[in-house]
Design a protein around this motif. Structure first.
Motif, PDB file in Angstrom:
ATOM      1  N   UNK A 107      73.707 -12.014  35.654  1.00  0.00           N
ATOM      2  CA  UNK A 107      74.285 -10.921  34.865  1.00  0.00           C
ATOM      3  C   UNK A 107      74.597 -11.377  33.447  1.00  0.00           C
ATOM      4  N   UNK A 108      75.115 -12.616  33.313  1.00  0.00           N
ATOM      5  CA  UNK A 108      75.399 -13.140  31.973  1.00  0.00           C
ATOM      6  C   UNK A 108      74.121 -13.189  31.152  1.00  0.00           C
ATOM      7  N   UNK A 109      73.032 -13.594  31.818  1.00  0.00           N
ATOM      8  CA  UNK A 109      71.729 -13.674  31.172  1.00  0.00           C
ATOM      9  C   UNK A 109      71.345 -12.299  30.628  1.00  0.00           C
ATOM     10  N   UNK A 110      71.562 -11.268  31.429  1.00  0.00           N
ATOM     11  CA  UNK A 110      71.213  -9.904  31.017  1.00  0.00           C
ATOM     12  C   UNK A 110      72.107  -9.429  29.873  1.00  0.00           C
ATOM     13  N   UNK A 111      73.384  -9.752  29.944  1.00  0.00           N
ATOM     14  CA  UNK A 111      74.278  -9.361  28.850  1.00  0.00           C
ATOM     15  C   UNK A 111      73.822 -10.029  27.558  1.00  0.00           C
ATOM     16  N   UNK A 112      73.434 -11.300  27.664  1.00  0.00           N
ATOM     17  CA  UNK A 112      72.971 -12.030  26.482  1.00  0.00           C
ATOM     18  C   UNK A 112      71.734 -11.356  25.903  1.00  0.00           C
ATOM     19  N   UNK A 113      70.838 -10.891  26.783  1.00  0.00           N
ATOM     20  CA  UNK A 113      69.638 -10.168  26.345  1.00  0.00           C
ATOM     21  C   UNK A 113      70.026  -8.883  25.620  1.00  0.00           C
ATOM     22  N   UNK A 114      70.921  -8.128  26.258  1.00  0.00           N
ATOM     23  CA  UNK A 114      71.337  -6.851  25.680  1.00  0.00           C
ATOM     24  C   UNK A 114      71.967  -7.075  24.311  1.00  0.00           C
ATOM     25  N   UNK A 115      72.792  -8.114  24.196  1.00  0.00           N
ATOM     26  CA  UNK A 115      73.470  -8.385  22.944  1.00  0.00           C
ATOM     27  C   UNK A 115      72.477  -8.771  21.850  1.00  0.00           C
ATOM     28  N   UNK A 116      71.419  -9.498  22.245  1.00  0.00           N
ATOM     29  CA  UNK A 116      70.432  -9.933  21.258  1.00  0.00           C
ATOM     30  C   UNK A 116      69.565  -8.766  20.790  1.00  0.00           C
ATOM     31  N   UNK A 117      69.400  -7.751  21.675  1.00  0.00           N
ATOM     32  CA  UNK A 117      68.478  -6.665  21.358  1.00  0.00           C
ATOM     33  C   UNK A 117      69.176  -5.446  20.779  1.00  0.00           C
ATOM     34  N   UNK A 118      70.511  -5.387  20.884  1.00  0.00           N
ATOM     35  CA  UNK A 118      71.214  -4.142  20.608  1.00  0.00           C
ATOM     36  C   UNK A 118      71.066  -3.704  19.149  1.00  0.00           C
ATOM     37  N   UNK A 119      70.877  -4.689  18.245  1.00  0.00           N
ATOM     38  CA  UNK A 119      70.717  -4.318  16.834  1.00  0.00           C
ATOM     39  C   UNK A 119      69.273  -3.974  16.513  1.00  0.00           C
ATOM     40  N   UNK A 120      68.405  -4.003  17.531  1.00  0.00           N
ATOM     41  CA  UNK A 120      66.967  -3.775  17.356  1.00  0.00           C
ATOM     42  C   UNK A 120      66.411  -4.672  16.260  1.00  0.00           C
ATOM     43  N   UNK A 121      66.582  -5.993  16.427  1.00  0.00           N
ATOM     44  CA  UNK A 121      66.108  -6.913  15.383  1.00  0.00           C
ATOM     45  C   UNK A 121      64.588  -6.968  15.393  1.00  0.00           C
ATOM     46  N   UNK A 122      64.030  -7.420  14.275  1.00  0.00           N
ATOM     47  CA  UNK A 122      62.571  -7.582  14.200  1.00  0.00           C
ATOM     48  C   UNK A 122      62.136  -8.808  14.980  1.00  0.00           C
ATOM     49  N   UNK A 123      63.055  -9.791  15.044  1.00  0.00           N
ATOM     50  CA  UNK A 123      62.719 -11.080  15.633  1.00  0.00           C
ATOM     51  C   UNK A 123      63.681 -11.375  16.776  1.00  0.00           C
ATOM     52  N   UNK A 124      63.131 -11.798  17.916  1.00  0.00           N
ATOM     53  CA  UNK A 124      63.977 -12.217  19.035  1.00  0.00           C
ATOM     54  C   UNK A 124      63.705 -13.694  19.305  1.00  0.00           C
ATOM     55  N   UNK A 125      64.773 -14.498  19.327  1.00  0.00           N
ATOM     56  CA  UNK A 125      64.627 -15.932  19.568  1.00  0.00           C
ATOM     57  C   UNK A 125      65.252 -16.256  20.921  1.00  0.00           C
ATOM     58  N   UNK A 126      64.556 -17.001  21.733  1.00  0.00           N
ATOM     59  CA  UNK A 126      65.117 -17.347  23.040  1.00  0.00           C
ATOM     60  C   UNK A 126      64.965 -18.839  23.295  1.00  0.00           C
TER      61      UNK A 126
END
Lengths: 580, 356
Positions: free
Chosen positions: B148-167
């Motif tokens: 679940x933490x992993x998913x929250x981290x994903x949601x937080x990274x994507x919520x601003x709809x950034x052009x670039x996603x770093x993992x």
């Protein structure tokens, strides 16, 4: 500085089941209960008795009635609270930014700042206080003398003789312990928490306010409670600055009740005052333990231990360095320089051509003539006996707490932590009462042994925290791998466990030795003509107004500590290498 | 779009200078999923952290969406918080003093672009829906499982709809089954959002299944950048061949028109560049080592089964041929047993040739 239940909770399933372990653990618990409990019992007992120690008589509440019907008492309690609150505020004002600067930013000269902070611990609080008085006393203080000469000022420029002045000096002295406690908590925090905020587009200031501060809050609260607990019981600043200015706090009142400048000691009143202090101390200790446990929830185990990139301070770099230097100046440089200057002169005077002409080492030459060898011998005894006994007891306690499954190991751990919550001055008063009232059973009053006992009880809390930590670090499997290889229990202990814990124990030994060396409150409370130590001699000189002699002895005191600790660290520094 | 040119990073230690990055050149296209793959210490995380601005390179340039964010030579450095990125950390870095909603909303409330209350709630709801955490808004962060933490981290990274996603190794702290499940989901989510992704891992299976392109790194250098099937089928050098998947290696010498090795003379198309080298290393994947019954009709290569490692769906068999031990991957139900003799068939087109 961790919590009492720490070791018992974090410990993996215990396996040692040796016959006799239970018996040994029981004996150790009983011994600890006695040495911690009896002085406390004495404080309670003396509060319920009137007359001299040893005079029987029925138990009575007369003392409490006398103390708490006196409006002066409430003034004292008010002063104590104000002083303690101010002290905690000043300490955190410096410690919190310093932790962040040293652990997260590219502040220059970090190594040197660390070292100087440690040196700060080695300068006894009473010496720093005296140095600041020599600088800022309204009448004799160098700054105020200088202001008078230069500007013809009638009023002193600055004065220390008020509660804020006391809080600043005491607060500055608390910064290193606050710093090291906070830094330890900060280290367990995942740096990615901060980086996640930056990648979310959040500015550095916002990140500091919304992420760093809230996450560190439980740790800061824990440190606050700990400092407050200590501040309501400290004696040196209140005695040196507060008492002459008639700003009386609880600790000074307890001390003067048992060591009045004139008249007879009144242990009954001391007990009645002490009871409040003891109750407050125990209550705060309870909160402290609760807070530290709550803070544990916030620590995260990270996937890998990479070092976070240091935040570039840019043009703020020099402002930050100035801040660190301001602190170090108040803590180390100014007090030490003042002591050195004063120690070189026949009497206190501001720097001038005339003064420079009088500079000599005369005061140093006569130290021995004034004091003789006894205080040095006594201090040496303390510096060796106290850490040795403390560490032996600590290792035994930790071994039972961490490595065995004795049912009452939790209670033993709590018992060993308890002295943390007992103000040193109360412990000393309790022991003094015991020594006076039950002279035939406990014939140590007036000897260096009673000071050694008081010191050992106080620092067993610190000692066991270290040994618990060290023993938890030595993974049980390291021992088991030794046994599986066919080594006997003795060989495993001697060849595997001991070398691994030696560095940690040695470090604690040095620290306790140094703490004992600079301790003055208990030594003074338990002091007589025969058991003088160096710190109490300095105190007496100050009482007599022998300012240059105080400064000379103070300089020797500090230099000796720095040389001993520095030398040992360099000589045995390699011992701890594999622990980092 | 991310463009990395000549990226270098070094650390000065007591034992001298350690070069973490020795000149990285990489172009990641719009909406591309690019995986940085390599063993620990290869520089993949350092590269990612340079793109994030968490680490500052000593030389080279980085461009994000046409904007230069790092160019030490020109003293250009855009701090992390000013870059249009989202990032998922290995430890998830879920802020423990906030609940799920507050964690995901934080970039919208305190970040680069700030939004009104209702829009924030709507965006957070959508982000949590994307990672299938609907309804968990009020859960304290400390009460979440690893997945679940992993998913929250994903949601937080994507919520601003950034052009670039770093993992940065986002799946490495999950247990095996969950990791595979998340891998499939992660691919779906990034596809759906259409974000340009830079992904760091040391797990070759993860790299091959996730990446549009895989960039294999070693010792601070890029060894190969190609589509996953290309990296697997035609590794650029021995290191890539060995790191991505299993590989059999055989030392060989080039002779006129053929290659001589312990397995005999092989008719292989040798790239002209190697013809002069003389000595080469041959490589073949275990699944391309075919075994047949050792009867008279079989080819010249016959060996003895030295060991068999049964894996359920497959069996890994070691066979000794002419003093060379070859690993063969067979179907799990093969009846071949240790000590048996078998003919070995190695098709020439399956061999890869590397400089020694």
């Amino acid at each position: 500085m961790s919590v009492t239940t720490d070791a018992a909770a974090a410990r993996p399933a215990a396996e040692v089941r040796l016959p006799g372990v239970g018996l040994f653990a029981g004996g150790l618990t009983a011994l600890l209960a006695l040495i911690v409990g009896i002085p406390l019992l004495m404080v309670v007992l003396m509060s319920l008795r009137t007359g001299f120690p040893g005079e029987g008589g029925p138990l009575t509440l007369t003392n409490f009635a006398a103390v708490y019907s006196n409006s002066g008492t409430y003034k004292v309690l008010g002063n104590t609270l104000l002083f303690a609150t101010g002290t905690v505020f000043v300490a955190l004002l410096f410690a919190v930014p310093l932790v962040w600067l040293l652990m997260r930013t590219d502040l220059p000269f970090k190594g040197a700042i660390y070292v100087l902070m440690t040196v700060g611990i080695l300068i006894p609080v009473f010496l720093r206080t005296i140095a600041w008085i020599l600088l800022l006393s309204p009448r004799i203080g160098l700054v105020n003398q200088w202001a008078r000469q230069l500007f013809g000022m009638e009023q002193p420029l600055l004065s220390l003789y008020n509660i804020p002045g006391m809080a600043v000096i005491q607060g500055v002295s608390f910064v290193p312990s606050a710093f090291f406690m906070l830094a330890a908590a900060y280290r367990t925090m995942d740096p990615a928490l901060e980086e996640a905020a930056y990648t979310s587009g959040v500015s550095k200031l916002q990140t500091f306010l919304r992420i760093n501060v809230p996450i560190t809050l439980p740790a800061i609260a824990g440190v606050m409670v700990y400092l407050f607990m200590t501040a309501i019981a400290v004696f040196e600043v209140p005695a040196i600055i507060g008492y002459p200015a008639r700003i009386i706090v609880l600790s000074a009142l307890i001390f003067t009740s048992t060591n009045p400048p004139t008249g007879l000691p009144n242990y009954g009143l001391a007990g009645a005052y002490g009871a409040v202090m003891l109750a407050a101390g125990l209550l705060l200790a309870y909160f402290y333990v609760r807070l530290v446990q709550h803070g544990k929830k916030y620590t995260v185990i990270t996937g890998r231990g990479y070092r976070p990139r240091e935040i570039a301070l840019g043009r703020w770099k020099w402002a930050a360095l100035a801040f660190a230097l301001l602190y170090l100046a108040m803590e180390v440089f100014i007090p030490f320089l003042v002591l050195v200057w004063v120690s070189l002169l026949p009497h206190l005077q501001v720097p001038s051509a005339e003064a420079f002409a009088q500079v000599s080492l005369e005061n140093f030459r006569h130290i021995f003539d004034h004091v003789g060898a006894l205080p040095f011998v006594n201090t040496a005894i303390l510096m060796f006996v106290v850490p040795t006994v403390t560490m032996v007891l600590s290792v035994l306690v930790s071994w039972i707490v961490v490595r065995t499954n004795v049912s009452f190991r939790g209670a033993l751990d709590t018992l060993a932590f308890l002295p943390h919550a007992i103000p040193g001055i109360l412990l000393a008063v309790g022991l003094a009462y015991l020594g006076l009232a039950y002279r035939s059973w406990f014939p140590v009053y007036g000897t260096v042994a009673i000071i050694a006992i008081a010191h050992t009880i106080t620092w067993i809390a610190y000692g066991t925290r270290t040994t618990n930590g060290v023993m938890i670090q030595v993974h049980r499997e390291l021992e088991e791998a030794g046994k599986v290889s066919g080594a006997s229990t003795r060989t495993v202990l001697g060849r595997i466990v001991l070398p691994l814990i030696a560095a940690g124990i040695f470090n604690s030994w040095i620290w306790i030795s140094m703490l004992s060396y600079r301790e003055v409150t208990m030594a003074l409370t338990l002091g007589t003509r025969k058991n003088v130590v160096i710190s109490t001699i300095v105190w007496q000189f100050w009482g007599n107004g022998w300012v240059p002699q105080v400064a000379a002895l103070g300089v020797v005191l500090v230099l000796f500590a720095v040389i001993v600790v520095g030398g040992l660290k360099i000589a045995f520094g390699h011992l701890g290498e594999w622990q980092s | 779009m991310i463009t990395i040119r000549g990226l270098k990073k070094w650390f000065d230690t007591r034992r001298g200078r350690v070069e973490a990055l020795r000149g990285i050149d990489l172009e990641i296209g719009e909406r591309e999923f690019c995986v940085l793959l390599g063993p620990s210490g290869c520089g993949k995380t350092t590269t990612l952290r340079c793109v994030a601005g968490l680490e500052r390179p000593d030389a080279g340039e980085i461009e994000i969406e046409g904007v230069t964010v790092n160019a030490p030579a020109r003293r250009v450095y855009v701090p992390t918080e000013k870059r249009d990125i989202g990032m998922v950390f290995q430890s998830y870095a879920i802020w423990p003093h906030m609940n799920v909603f507050q964690n995901v909303a934080f970039p919208l409330v305190r970040g680069r672009k700030r939004f009104g209350k209702e829009l924030v709630a709507e965006k957070v709801r959508r982000a949590l829906h994307l990672v299938q955490l609907d309804g968990l808004e009020d859960r304290p962060a400390t009460d979440l499982s690893g997945g679940q933490q992993q998913r929250v981290a994903m949601a937080r990274a994507m919520v601003t709809e950034p052009k670039i996603l770093l993992m940065d190794e986002p799946l490495s702290n999950l247990d095996a089954r969950l990791r595979e499940q998340m891998r499939v989901e992660l691919k779906k989510i990034t596809r759906a959002v259409g974000v340009t992704t830079l992904y760091v891992t040391h797990d070759q299976a993860e790299a091959l299944s996730l990446g549009d392109r895989v960039c294999v790194m070693h010792g601070g250098e890029i060894l190969q950048v190609a589509a996953p099937d290309e990296v697997y089928a035609r590794p650029a050098n021995i290191f890539v061949a060995e790191f991505v998947g299993e590989m059999n290696f055989v030392k060989a010498k080039i002779a006129a028109g053929s290659v001589e090795c312990a397995l005999g003379s092989l008719e292989l198309p040798v790239p002209p560049a190697f013809a002069a080298a003389g000595a080469v290393t041959l490589a073949i994947r275990p699944e391309h080592v075919e075994l047949a019954a050792a009867d008279g009709a079989s080819g010249p290569l016959v060996g003895t089964i030295a060991s068999k490692n049964y894996l359920g769906d497959a069996a890994l068999v070691e066979i000794e041929v002419n003093g060379v031990t070859l690993l063969a991957k067979l179907p799990g139900d093969t009846e071949i047993a240790v000590g048996q003799r078998a003919a070995v068939v190695l098709r020439p087109e399956r061999w890869r040739v590397f400089a020694e």
